[in-house]
Write a protein that holds these residues in place. Structure first.
Motif, PDB file in Angstrom:
ATOM      1  N   ASP A 157     -46.609  -6.983  14.043  1.00 46.92           N
ATOM      2  CA  ASP A 157     -47.191  -8.284  13.691  1.00 46.92           C
ATOM      3  C   ASP A 157     -48.523  -8.118  12.972  1.00 46.92           C
ATOM      4  O   ASP A 157     -48.791  -8.805  11.977  1.00 46.92           O
ATOM      5  CB  ASP A 157     -47.386  -9.153  14.937  1.00 46.92           C
ATOM      6  CG  ASP A 157     -46.075  -9.647  15.523  1.00 46.92           C
ATOM      7  OD1 ASP A 157     -45.063  -9.691  14.789  1.00 46.92           O
ATOM      8  OD2 ASP A 157     -46.073 -10.004  16.720  1.00 46.92           O
ATOM      9  N   GLN A 158     -49.353  -7.207  13.460  1.00 48.72           N
ATOM     10  CA  GLN A 158     -50.638  -6.950  12.791  1.00 48.72           C
ATOM     11  C   GLN A 158     -50.415  -6.442  11.375  1.00 48.72           C
ATOM     12  O   GLN A 158     -51.115  -6.840  10.436  1.00 48.72           O
ATOM     13  CB  GLN A 158     -51.456  -5.911  13.570  1.00 48.72           C
ATOM     14  CG  GLN A 158     -52.069  -6.396  14.852  1.00 48.72           C
ATOM     15  CD  GLN A 158     -52.731  -5.250  15.602  1.00 48.72           C
ATOM     16  OE1 GLN A 158     -52.049  -4.381  16.143  1.00 48.72           O
ATOM     17  NE2 GLN A 158     -54.053  -5.245  15.613  1.00 48.72           N
ATOM     18  N   LEU A 159     -49.442  -5.561  11.227  1.00 56.11           N
ATOM     19  CA  LEU A 159     -49.142  -4.999   9.913  1.00 56.11           C
ATOM     20  C   LEU A 159     -48.650  -6.101   8.955  1.00 56.11           C
ATOM     21  O   LEU A 159     -49.080  -6.152   7.804  1.00 56.11           O
ATOM     22  CB  LEU A 159     -48.094  -3.900  10.071  1.00 56.11           C
ATOM     23  CG  LEU A 159     -47.970  -2.854   8.998  1.00 56.11           C
ATOM     24  CD1 LEU A 159     -49.304  -2.218   8.656  1.00 56.11           C
ATOM     25  CD2 LEU A 159     -46.970  -1.786   9.425  1.00 56.11           C
ATOM     26  N   MET A 160     -47.799  -6.985   9.444  1.00 59.88           N
ATOM     27  CA  MET A 160     -47.323  -8.088   8.606  1.00 59.88           C
ATOM     28  C   MET A 160     -48.475  -8.999   8.191  1.00 59.88           C
ATOM     29  O   MET A 160     -48.514  -9.469   7.047  1.00 59.88           O
ATOM     30  CB  MET A 160     -46.242  -8.897   9.333  1.00 59.88           C
ATOM     31  CG  MET A 160     -44.868  -8.261   9.272  1.00 59.88           C
ATOM     32  SD  MET A 160     -44.257  -7.989   7.588  1.00 59.88           S
ATOM     33  CE  MET A 160     -43.974  -9.666   7.053  1.00 59.88           C
ATOM     34  N   GLN A 161     -49.409  -9.245   9.108  1.00 55.49           N
ATOM     35  CA  GLN A 161     -50.581 -10.065   8.761  1.00 55.49           C
ATOM     36  C   GLN A 161     -51.374  -9.406   7.633  1.00 55.49           C
ATOM     37  O   GLN A 161     -51.839 -10.081   6.716  1.00 55.49           O
ATOM     38  CB  GLN A 161     -51.457 -10.293   9.988  1.00 55.49           C
ATOM     39  CG  GLN A 161     -50.848 -11.237  10.994  1.00 55.49           C
ATOM     40  CD  GLN A 161     -51.648 -11.301  12.288  1.00 55.49           C
ATOM     41  OE1 GLN A 161     -52.756 -10.791  12.398  1.00 55.49           O
ATOM     42  NE2 GLN A 161     -51.059 -11.947  13.293  1.00 55.49           N
ATOM     43  N   LEU A 162     -51.525  -8.078   7.706  1.00 49.75           N
ATOM     44  CA  LEU A 162     -52.206  -7.355   6.631  1.00 49.75           C
ATOM     45  C   LEU A 162     -51.470  -7.551   5.306  1.00 49.75           C
ATOM     46  O   LEU A 162     -52.066  -7.917   4.300  1.00 49.75           O
ATOM     47  CB  LEU A 162     -52.315  -5.864   6.945  1.00 49.75           C
ATOM     48  CG  LEU A 162     -52.775  -4.967   5.785  1.00 49.75           C
ATOM     49  CD1 LEU A 162     -54.255  -5.214   5.473  1.00 49.75           C
ATOM     50  CD2 LEU A 162     -52.518  -3.502   6.085  1.00 49.75           C
ATOM     51  N   PHE A 163     -50.166  -7.317   5.311  1.00 49.88           N
ATOM     52  CA  PHE A 163     -49.390  -7.408   4.081  1.00 49.88           C
ATOM     53  C   PHE A 163     -49.405  -8.814   3.481  1.00 49.88           C
ATOM     54  O   PHE A 163     -49.343  -8.972   2.264  1.00 49.88           O
ATOM     55  CB  PHE A 163     -47.947  -6.966   4.309  1.00 49.88           C
ATOM     56  CG  PHE A 163     -47.795  -5.501   4.620  1.00 49.88           C
ATOM     57  CD1 PHE A 163     -48.657  -4.555   4.095  1.00 49.88           C
ATOM     58  CD2 PHE A 163     -46.775  -5.066   5.443  1.00 49.88           C
ATOM     59  CE1 PHE A 163     -48.509  -3.198   4.382  1.00 49.88           C
ATOM     60  CE2 PHE A 163     -46.607  -3.715   5.726  1.00 49.88           C
ATOM     61  CZ  PHE A 163     -47.485  -2.784   5.200  1.00 49.88           C
ATOM     62  N   ASN A 164     -49.477  -9.833   4.310  1.00 47.63           N
ATOM     63  CA  ASN A 164     -49.432 -11.218   3.832  1.00 47.63           C
ATOM     64  C   ASN A 164     -50.781 -11.751   3.365  1.00 47.63           C
ATOM     65  O   ASN A 164     -50.872 -12.912   2.960  1.00 47.63           O
ATOM     66  CB  ASN A 164     -48.858 -12.134   4.921  1.00 47.63           C
ATOM     67  CG  ASN A 164     -47.374 -11.902   5.129  1.00 47.63           C
ATOM     68  OD1 ASN A 164     -46.660 -11.553   4.197  1.00 47.63           O
ATOM     69  ND2 ASN A 164     -46.931 -12.070   6.350  1.00 47.63           N
ATOM     70  N   GLN A 165     -51.821 -10.923   3.379  1.00 49.23           N
ATOM     71  CA  GLN A 165     -53.154 -11.395   3.011  1.00 49.23           C
ATOM     72  C   GLN A 165     -53.290 -11.729   1.523  1.00 49.23           C
ATOM     73  O   GLN A 165     -53.894 -12.730   1.163  1.00 49.23           O
ATOM     74  CB  GLN A 165     -54.218 -10.356   3.389  1.00 49.23           C
ATOM     75  CG  GLN A 165     -54.506 -10.316   4.857  1.00 49.23           C
ATOM     76  CD  GLN A 165     -55.549  -9.261   5.204  1.00 49.23           C
ATOM     77  OE1 GLN A 165     -56.084  -8.584   4.328  1.00 49.23           O
ATOM     78  NE2 GLN A 165     -55.837  -9.131   6.483  1.00 49.23           N
ATOM     79  N   ASN A 166     -52.759 -10.870   0.659  1.00 50.66           N
ATOM     80  CA  ASN A 166     -52.951 -11.079  -0.774  1.00 50.66           C
ATOM     81  C   ASN A 166     -51.982 -10.194  -1.567  1.00 50.66           C
ATOM     82  O   ASN A 166     -51.292  -9.353  -0.974  1.00 50.66           O
ATOM     83  CB  ASN A 166     -54.419 -10.795  -1.175  1.00 50.66           C
ATOM     84  CG  ASN A 166     -54.852  -9.387  -0.822  1.00 50.66           C
ATOM     85  OD1 ASN A 166     -54.227  -8.406  -1.225  1.00 50.66           O
ATOM     86  ND2 ASN A 166     -55.942  -9.273  -0.061  1.00 50.66           N
ATOM     87  N   PRO A 167     -51.915 -10.366  -2.875  1.00 50.90           N
ATOM     88  CA  PRO A 167     -50.980  -9.555  -3.680  1.00 50.90           C
ATOM     89  C   PRO A 167     -51.223  -8.044  -3.573  1.00 50.90           C
ATOM     90  O   PRO A 167     -50.277  -7.260  -3.607  1.00 50.90           O
ATOM     91  CB  PRO A 167     -51.217 -10.047  -5.109  1.00 50.90           C
ATOM     92  CG  PRO A 167     -51.730 -11.438  -4.950  1.00 50.90           C
ATOM     93  CD  PRO A 167     -52.549 -11.423  -3.678  1.00 50.90           C
TER      94      PRO A 167
END
Length: 191
Positions: free
Chosen positions: A106-116
């Motif tokens: 979940d933390q990793l997905m939050q990182l990936f969803n931050q910006n392009p």
């Protein structure tokens, strides 16, 4: 242990910094599992010390088969299963006492969803893993057992100190007897 599986110019500095900043340091004893095949995959991390092996069980014989390794300075986890909470496809086990800066999927997905830029990192990781898997697959078709053994030693000098004969045989998809013969050939070739 020096390793060379990731010696391909891939820059994952952002991911390592994320694990250092957001992750928790977790230590594993030899034989302790980070993930268990069939359970929901939860973790991804940066190995700060030690090494891990990835194990799957045969469908009909339930025998252990080693499919991959993660060493100090590399990442460990069942990616992308941890991103979506799918079942882990392998058991990930510490080969020696090991430490990991660990984050959740979940933390990793939050990182990936931050910006392009972070979303691009996600695809770079996926492409890198695909390239590694493809190279390993091609090695099974283009290299003899001896050549695969030599490739393993060139990619991961010193790995034989951490793996027994059966583990090496499992990773190379040969019998322990074949590995013994290869080692004997190498020994006598030096004389």
């Amino acid at each position: 242990m020096e390793q060379k599986f990731n010696d391909n110019g891939l820059n994952l500095k952002m991911l390592r910094e994320f694990c250092e900043r957001e992750g928790e340091e977790v230590t594993y004893r030899k034989g302790e599992q980070m993930e268990c095949e069939g359970d929901p995959a939860r973790w991804f991390g940066f190995v700060t010390e030690g090494c891990f092996k990835y194990i799957t069980r045969g469908i009909s014989d339930n025998k252990e088969h080693i499919t991959w390794f993660s060493f100090e300075g590399e990442y460990v986890g069942d990616y992308p299963s941890c991103l979506n909470g799918n079942s882990s496809l392998t058991t990930i086990e510490a080969m020696i006492p090991s430490s990991v800066l660990r984050v959740s999927g979940d933390q990793l997905m939050q990182l990936f969803n931050q910006n392009p830029k972070t979303m691009e990192l996600r695809s770079i990781i996926g492409e890198h893993l695909l390239c590694q898997a493809r190279a390993r697959y091609l090695d099974f078709h283009r290299a003899t057992a001896r050549e695969r053994y030599d490739l393993l030693l060139s990619r991961c000098p010193g790995i034989v100190e951490y793996l027994d004969l059966q583990d090496i045989a499992s990773f190379l998809c040969v019998t322990p007897k074949t590995i013994s013969k290869i080692r004997k050939e190498i020994t006598f070739a030096k004389d």
